[in-house]
Design an enzyme around this catalytic site. Sequence first.
Site, PDB file in Angstrom:
ATOM      1  N   CYS A   1     -57.054  34.599  74.618  1.00  0.00           N
ATOM      2  CA  CYS A   1     -56.466  33.750  75.469  1.00  0.00           C
ATOM      3  C   CYS A   1     -57.316  32.299  75.488  1.00  0.00           C
ATOM      4  O   CYS A   1     -56.782  31.344  75.775  1.00  0.00           O
ATOM      5  CB  CYS A   1     -56.110  34.213  77.020  1.00  0.00           C
ATOM      6  SG  CYS A   1     -54.934  35.547  76.833  1.00  0.00           S
TER       7      CYS A   1
ATOM      8  N   ARG B   1     -43.965  28.513  74.868  1.00  0.00           N
ATOM      9  CA  ARG B   1     -44.437  28.560  75.789  1.00  0.00           C
ATOM     10  C   ARG B   1     -44.767  26.805  76.373  1.00  0.00           C
ATOM     11  O   ARG B   1     -44.148  25.850  75.487  1.00  0.00           O
ATOM     12  CB  ARG B   1     -45.905  29.145  75.850  1.00  0.00           C
ATOM     13  CG  ARG B   1     -45.750  30.627  75.509  1.00  0.00           C
ATOM     14  CD  ARG B   1     -45.583  31.311  76.879  1.00  0.00           C
ATOM     15  NE  ARG B   1     -45.448  32.901  76.668  1.00  0.00           N
ATOM     16  CZ  ARG B   1     -46.774  33.580  76.721  1.00  0.00           C
ATOM     17  NH1 ARG B   1     -47.590  33.004  77.071  1.00  0.00           N
ATOM     18  NH2 ARG B   1     -46.343  35.046  76.399  1.00  0.00           N
TER      19      ARG B   1
ATOM     20  N   LYS C   1     -44.697  35.903  72.004  1.00  0.00           N
ATOM     21  CA  LYS C   1     -44.722  34.654  72.316  1.00  0.00           C
ATOM     22  C   LYS C   1     -44.952  33.372  71.364  1.00  0.00           C
ATOM     23  O   LYS C   1     -45.109  33.763  70.366  1.00  0.00           O
ATOM     24  CB  LYS C   1     -45.957  34.491  73.483  1.00  0.00           C
ATOM     25  CG  LYS C   1     -47.266  34.998  72.661  1.00  0.00           C
ATOM     26  CD  LYS C   1     -48.251  34.985  73.640  1.00  0.00           C
ATOM     27  CE  LYS C   1     -49.759  35.760  73.273  1.00  0.00           C
ATOM     28  NZ  LYS C   1     -50.757  35.842  74.096  1.00  0.00           N
TER      29      LYS C   1
ATOM     30  N   CYS D   1     -61.466  32.827  80.095  1.00  0.00           N
ATOM     31  CA  CYS D   1     -60.085  33.557  80.608  1.00  0.00           C
ATOM     32  C   CYS D   1     -60.554  34.064  81.696  1.00  0.00           C
ATOM     33  O   CYS D   1     -61.866  34.318  82.296  1.00  0.00           O
ATOM     34  CB  CYS D   1     -59.604  34.546  79.699  1.00  0.00           C
ATOM     35  SG  CYS D   1     -60.466  36.166  79.574  1.00  0.00           S
TER      36      CYS D   1
ATOM     37  N   LYS E   1     -46.399  29.535  70.602  1.00  0.00           N
ATOM     38  CA  LYS E   1     -47.051  28.412  71.144  1.00  0.00           C
ATOM     39  C   LYS E   1     -47.248  27.128  70.376  1.00  0.00           C
ATOM     40  O   LYS E   1     -47.151  27.383  68.935  1.00  0.00           O
ATOM     41  CB  LYS E   1     -48.525  28.789  71.416  1.00  0.00           C
ATOM     42  CG  LYS E   1     -48.809  29.966  72.220  1.00  0.00           C
ATOM     43  CD  LYS E   1     -50.330  30.344  72.758  1.00  0.00           C
ATOM     44  CE  LYS E   1     -50.358  31.753  73.513  1.00  0.00           C
ATOM     45  NZ  LYS E   1     -51.730  31.944  73.767  1.00  0.00           N
TER      46      LYS E   1
ATOM     47  N   ARG F   1     -47.753  31.298  87.015  1.00  0.00           N
ATOM     48  CA  ARG F   1     -48.054  30.126  85.818  1.00  0.00           C
ATOM     49  C   ARG F   1     -46.948  29.115  86.006  1.00  0.00           C
ATOM     50  O   ARG F   1     -45.805  29.341  85.699  1.00  0.00           O
ATOM     51  CB  ARG F   1     -48.295  30.814  84.608  1.00  0.00           C
ATOM     52  CG  ARG F   1     -48.769  29.662  83.801  1.00  0.00           C
ATOM     53  CD  ARG F   1     -49.175  30.428  82.219  1.00  0.00           C
ATOM     54  NE  ARG F   1     -49.947  31.567  82.145  1.00  0.00           N
ATOM     55  CZ  ARG F   1     -49.726  32.445  81.447  1.00  0.00           C
ATOM     56  NH1 ARG F   1     -48.898  32.299  80.529  1.00  0.00           N
ATOM     57  NH2 ARG F   1     -50.715  33.302  81.380  1.00  0.00           N
TER      58      ARG F   1
ATOM     59  N   CYS G   1     -56.795  40.750  85.320  1.00  0.00           N
ATOM     60  CA  CYS G   1     -55.960  40.770  84.218  1.00  0.00           C
ATOM     61  C   CYS G   1     -55.871  42.298  83.790  1.00  0.00           C
ATOM     62  O   CYS G   1     -56.997  42.862  83.676  1.00  0.00           O
ATOM     63  CB  CYS G   1     -56.600  39.840  83.012  1.00  0.00           C
ATOM     64  SG  CYS G   1     -55.797  40.450  81.395  1.00  0.00           S
TER      65      CYS G   1
ATOM     66  N   CYS H   1     -61.326  40.194  76.624  1.00  0.00           N
ATOM     67  CA  CYS H   1     -60.732  41.363  75.654  1.00  0.00           C
ATOM     68  C   CYS H   1     -60.568  40.519  74.340  1.00  0.00           C
ATOM     69  O   CYS H   1     -60.671  39.339  74.366  1.00  0.00           O
ATOM     70  CB  CYS H   1     -59.510  41.818  76.195  1.00  0.00           C
ATOM     71  SG  CYS H   1     -58.064  41.138  76.126  1.00  0.00           S
TER      72      CYS H   1
END
Length: 560
Positions: free
Chosen positions: A474, A137, A204, A425, A206, A68, A431, A470
Amino acid sequence: MSEEKLSKFEGVKEQSNFLRGSIGEELLNADPTFSEDNAGLLKFHGTYQQDNRDARGGKPKEYSFMVRSRVPGGKVTPEQFLAHLDICEEFANGTLRVTDRQAFQLHGVLKTDLKSAIRGINESKLSTIAACGDVCRNFMCCPAPQKNNPVHDQMQKLADAMADHFRPKSLAYYEIWLKDGENSELVHQVVDEPIYGKTYLPRKFKMGVTLPEDNCIDVYTQDLGLIAVVEGDTIVGYNMVVGGGMGMTPAKKDTFPAVGKRMTYVTPEQVIPVAEAVVKVQRDFGNRADRKHARMKYLIAEWGLPKFKAKVEEYYGAALPEPHPTDVTNVDDHIGWHEQGDGKLFLGINIENGRLKDEGPLQLKAAFRELLAKFPFPLRLTALQGIILCDVEPKDKPEIESILRKHGVKLAHELTLIRRYSIACPALPTCGLAVTESERVLPAIMDELEATLDQYGLKEDRIAVHMTGCPNGCARPYTPDIGLVGKARGKYTLYLGGNAEGTRLGFIFQDMVPEQGISTILSPIFAQYRDQRQDGESFGDFCHRVGKDSLARAEAVAAT
């Protein structure tokens, strides 16, 4: 928190020598994978170890890597865009993905090509560092390339400043991926992490900045969001929103998606120091024992916003005021032709689910290669996985449209709003967390939803649909009008009652909905919406107002 209670990965981070681990040594061996510890550290460098789940079935796993790129505010030069197309063809699976955080993703990169892919991205003057991992991120920002517009200029400058300030300072990334030989000159002299420390963040983090009238980056889903407060043609400050986050784990009842809370108003000069205080509070008090309960939203839920704000004030060193009345009011997908403000135009192009590939009549990569060879436009990436061409001369509009049509690319007027505002996603097959499909099935679901809406005369309505394979969320599925969250193979939890503006969570309308039954369940609800909506009321607002029970009765009547 005592050391024996820390999660295993906290020890991995602490012993990693600021993210080095033994990644460099493992790059040299013939194994197609990295050890578990190094695979975790690789995320900080912008890559995830994955395997092709389509190829399992008792056979040895086919390992590869997702890479990424970090693209603050979604700003991309034509050279960077073309470089990514080259890299995806040489080192990945031939496709390039625009993410819903305004970045690029490559899939299918083999371990033997990993260093070449990352170096190629850096040679284009982008980077993969901090695109993943327990750090801040990619910083998001409204991508509209408005010229002679101080507000948009201020936001983009802030995006760059925030991205630079919160970038990890460790030399590990340079040493592992970019350094040539032992005598190469170091690019940074700082070797510690003044913001993150040796173990970085618990999870993480954001961040993004938005305009009240155009929340195109879903500010309320961020750990830390900034809503611009505008007077005249100047941003005089920002409402700081804290504690958003989409992920949840159904087996853990104490996990949940959350929209952020407006904490305070900050001046432009205060943004970075107050944001740093927020990050450091999360660093020092976030849950490091349970990674599924480690996002900042859980700290705020446990403490309450007043206590959290008081601790931020302590770290910042001064009291902070209450938020300004300004709040989110609308959203724009930036698709289609727009005046840029300097006599030129910009064109937003919808890329369904963000996947750039040449397949059948739709030749997206070829279209952009031809466009950028003839017109080297700057580009912007959107949070709805679209691409904006900037600085277009009005006289070139017909030729640009001709090139797009030649390659099967639809223009804005050829797309319904429900398709323009849909995202997914990647999910299967790459994934490791996906329990079912997302990107690969959403186009067919959208076909059915478009037909159903057309049946009720609703095809022109703006309805946002977000889908994930899931519950980790995301693609931000808990805030749009319709959210589809993978629950089991071929089955989804259906959420209703959010909105395209992203200001509230939807509610669970029905669980374990089969993929083929989504439009059937929604059909009577669309009919009820058509017949009972108030003037100007969106689909999500309608569902929120009438509630689950009323919608369920309409669905039950239709089923009999």
